[in-house]
Design a protein around this motif. Structure first.
Motif, PDB file in Angstrom:
ATOM      1  N   SER A 193      -3.352  -5.858  -5.830  1.00 55.78           N
ATOM      2  CA  SER A 193      -2.176  -6.094  -4.997  1.00 55.78           C
ATOM      3  C   SER A 193      -1.224  -7.064  -5.670  1.00 55.78           C
ATOM      4  O   SER A 193      -1.599  -7.805  -6.583  1.00 55.78           O
ATOM      5  N   MET A 194       0.024  -7.071  -5.189  1.00 53.04           N
ATOM      6  CA  MET A 194       1.026  -8.002  -5.703  1.00 53.04           C
ATOM      7  C   MET A 194       2.118  -8.185  -4.663  1.00 53.04           C
ATOM      8  O   MET A 194       2.556  -7.230  -4.022  1.00 53.04           O
ATOM      9  N   TYR A 195       2.554  -9.443  -4.507  1.00 52.94           N
ATOM     10  CA  TYR A 195       3.672  -9.739  -3.618  1.00 52.94           C
ATOM     11  C   TYR A 195       4.986  -9.380  -4.314  1.00 52.94           C
ATOM     12  O   TYR A 195       5.270  -9.848  -5.413  1.00 52.94           O
ATOM     13  N   LEU A 196       5.778  -8.536  -3.645  1.00 50.60           N
ATOM     14  CA  LEU A 196       7.110  -8.209  -4.128  1.00 50.60           C
ATOM     15  C   LEU A 196       8.151  -9.071  -3.422  1.00 50.60           C
ATOM     16  O   LEU A 196       9.283  -9.216  -3.893  1.00 50.60           O
ATOM     17  N   ALA A 197       7.783  -9.620  -2.278  1.00 50.15           N
ATOM     18  CA  ALA A 197       8.623 -10.485  -1.453  1.00 50.15           C
ATOM     19  C   ALA A 197       7.686 -11.199  -0.477  1.00 50.15           C
ATOM     20  O   ALA A 197       6.511 -10.820  -0.364  1.00 50.15           O
ATOM     21  N   PRO A 198       8.177 -12.217   0.234  1.00 51.26           N
ATOM     22  CA  PRO A 198       7.283 -12.943   1.145  1.00 51.26           C
ATOM     23  C   PRO A 198       6.561 -12.063   2.151  1.00 51.26           C
ATOM     24  O   PRO A 198       5.416 -12.339   2.503  1.00 51.26           O
ATOM     25  N   GLU A 199       7.205 -11.010   2.628  1.00 52.06           N
ATOM     26  CA  GLU A 199       6.588 -10.125   3.616  1.00 52.06           C
ATOM     27  C   GLU A 199       6.477  -8.696   3.093  1.00 52.06           C
ATOM     28  O   GLU A 199       6.528  -7.737   3.870  1.00 52.06           O
ATOM     29  N   GLU A 200       6.325  -8.559   1.777  1.00 47.78           N
ATOM     30  CA  GLU A 200       6.240  -7.210   1.182  1.00 47.78           C
ATOM     31  C   GLU A 200       5.210  -7.204   0.059  1.00 47.78           C
ATOM     32  O   GLU A 200       5.374  -7.875  -0.953  1.00 47.78           O
ATOM     33  N   VAL A 201       4.142  -6.435   0.277  1.00 48.53           N
ATOM     34  CA  VAL A 201       3.035  -6.355  -0.679  1.00 48.53           C
ATOM     35  C   VAL A 201       2.857  -4.915  -1.122  1.00 48.53           C
ATOM     36  O   VAL A 201       3.001  -3.974  -0.325  1.00 48.53           O
ATOM     37  N   ILE A 202       2.548  -4.742  -2.422  1.00 46.91           N
ATOM     38  CA  ILE A 202       2.196  -3.423  -2.943  1.00 46.91           C
ATOM     39  C   ILE A 202       0.688  -3.420  -3.206  1.00 46.91           C
ATOM     40  O   ILE A 202       0.140  -4.400  -3.721  1.00 46.91           O
ATOM     41  N   LEU A 203       0.008  -2.332  -2.815  1.00 43.74           N
ATOM     42  CA  LEU A 203      -1.453  -2.252  -2.917  1.00 43.74           C
ATOM     43  C   LEU A 203      -1.859  -0.982  -3.646  1.00 43.74           C
ATOM     44  O   LEU A 203      -1.328   0.105  -3.367  1.00 43.74           O
ATOM     45  N   LEU A 204      -2.799  -1.108  -4.584  1.00 44.90           N
ATOM     46  CA  LEU A 204      -3.331   0.047  -5.310  1.00 44.90           C
ATOM     47  C   LEU A 204      -4.847   0.072  -5.130  1.00 44.90           C
ATOM     48  O   LEU A 204      -5.515  -0.952  -5.281  1.00 44.90           O
ATOM     49  N   MET A 205      -5.376   1.253  -4.815  1.00 40.76           N
ATOM     50  CA  MET A 205      -6.819   1.394  -4.618  1.00 40.76           C
ATOM     51  C   MET A 205      -7.348   2.609  -5.355  1.00 40.76           C
ATOM     52  O   MET A 205      -6.754   3.689  -5.303  1.00 40.76           O
ATOM     53  N   ASP A 206      -8.467   2.414  -6.047  1.00 44.29           N
ATOM     54  CA  ASP A 206      -9.180   3.512  -6.698  1.00 44.29           C
ATOM     55  C   ASP A 206     -10.322   3.911  -5.759  1.00 44.29           C
ATOM     56  O   ASP A 206     -11.260   3.150  -5.556  1.00 44.29           O
ATOM     57  N   VAL A 207     -10.229   5.111  -5.184  1.00 45.75           N
ATOM     58  CA  VAL A 207     -11.143   5.528  -4.117  1.00 45.75           C
ATOM     59  C   VAL A 207     -11.962   6.745  -4.550  1.00 45.75           C
ATOM     60  O   VAL A 207     -11.420   7.715  -5.087  1.00 45.75           O
ATOM     61  N   THR A 208     -13.266   6.678  -4.298  1.00 49.62           N
ATOM     62  CA  THR A 208     -14.149   7.810  -4.560  1.00 49.62           C
ATOM     63  C   THR A 208     -14.417   8.536  -3.245  1.00 49.62           C
ATOM     64  O   THR A 208     -14.931   7.943  -2.292  1.00 49.62           O
ATOM     65  N   PHE A 209     -14.023   9.817  -3.206  1.00 43.51           N
ATOM     66  CA  PHE A 209     -14.208  10.614  -1.992  1.00 43.51           C
ATOM     67  C   PHE A 209     -15.501  11.424  -2.090  1.00 43.51           C
ATOM     68  O   PHE A 209     -16.062  11.627  -3.180  1.00 43.51           O
TER      69      PHE A 209
END
Length: 299
Positions: free
Chosen positions: A246-262
């Motif tokens: 994850s990373m904060y792009l702004a105080p109330e805006e976060v980008i999230l990346l997940m590697d998921v095994t289905f």
């Protein structure tokens, strides 16, 4: 909790009015410390304008040029503000102090200095109280320094520390003028100016470090990432989730990346539905996570 702009506006008005009166007093008295304080207030006024500009720019919607939005504009301008405090405020205060030590000028009638310093302490004190209340509202029960370290909204703590530097600088300027006049020692006025420069430099280093960290990209707290992982793994189609990034792009805006095994038997339609389901549940629990990218991988 979104920050209020009230501390920024109150600091903007206070610093502008105080800068004018400080320069008037400096012109009548020739005080080096008062010139430094006037420059300090002008720098602070410009800083408030830059912070407001950064907030405005950060709210622009994403476009082709900036597909992840303009949120980091606030972090950039906060970093610029910290550099200005050092380069303009601290640097010129040092210069004024050294110049006054080389060519001391006695203050014959400090009444103007006392009047302006009294007014400045009143307005800067009120501005500091406003900024402190806003910061305390945001931090809640979190210890002060931990709240500064973990805060993702530099506009709040930048104004708070600026106002703190204002109050400290005014006290030092008052002591420089008072002691210099009482002891008939003009060198004390120059020393006060140099001390003000040290105060501004110290504040600048602190703010630059915090703003740089946000500009480079900070992750959300590990406890939130663990909760996000738990939410995703509760879905019936998901076998495993690697540690989210994850990373904060702004105080109330976060980008999230997940590697998921289905589940290996899941169809493309089922995976697409699960992705939408997980995204909705995460954003329901953590509204600040605006963008979620889920990378599917089969066992």
């Amino acid at each position: 909790m979104p920050a209020s702009k009230l501390p920024i506006y109150s600091a903007l008005v206070a610093n502008f009015l105080i800068a004018v009166t400080k320069f008037i007093a400096a012109a009548f008295t020739g005080s080096s410390a008062m010139v430094s304080e006037g420059i300090h207030s002008i720098v602070d006024t410009s800083n408030e304008v830059l912070l407001l500009w950064g907030i405005r720019q950060s709210k622009k919607p994403a476009d082709e040029k900036r597909p992840f939005g303009y949120g980091k504009e606030l972090y950039f301008w906060s970093f610029i503000v910290s550099i200005l405090i050092f380069g303009v405020g601290g640097g010129i205060s040092f210069y004024e102090g050294v110049t006054h030590l080389q060519h001391p000028v006695a203050i014959e009638n400090p009444i103007w200095n006392y009047i302006v310093l009294g007014i400045a302490i009143l307005f800067d004190g009120l501005s500091f109280i406003t900024a402190r209340r806003e910061f305390n509202r945001q931090r809640g029960a979190t210890p002060f320094w931990r709240a500064v370290k973990t805060s993702k909204d530099p506009s709040t703590f930048v104004v708070l520390f600026e106002d703190a530097a204002d109050v400290l600088g005014l006290i030092v300027a008052f002591l420089g003028v008072f002691l210099g006049h009482q002891l008939n020692n003009p060198y004390l006025d120059g020393i006060a100016s140099i001390i003000i420069g040290f105060i501004l430099t110290a504040i600048s280093v602190l703010l630059a470090r915090e703003s740089r960290s946000l500009l480079m990209g900070e992750s959300v707290d590990i406890t939130i990432l663990n909760e996000v992982k738990k939410i995703a793994e509760q879905d019936s189609l998901i076998v495993k989730v690697s540690r989210p990034l994850s990373m904060y792009l702004a105080p109330e805006e976060v980008i999230l990346l997940m590697d998921v095994t289905f589940n290996a038997n899941s169809s493309g339609h089922d995976i697409a539905a699960a992705v939408q389901r997980v995204r909705h549940e995460i954003q329901n629990e953590f509204p600040s996570i605006k963008q979620i990218f889920i990378e599917p991988a089969s066992e």
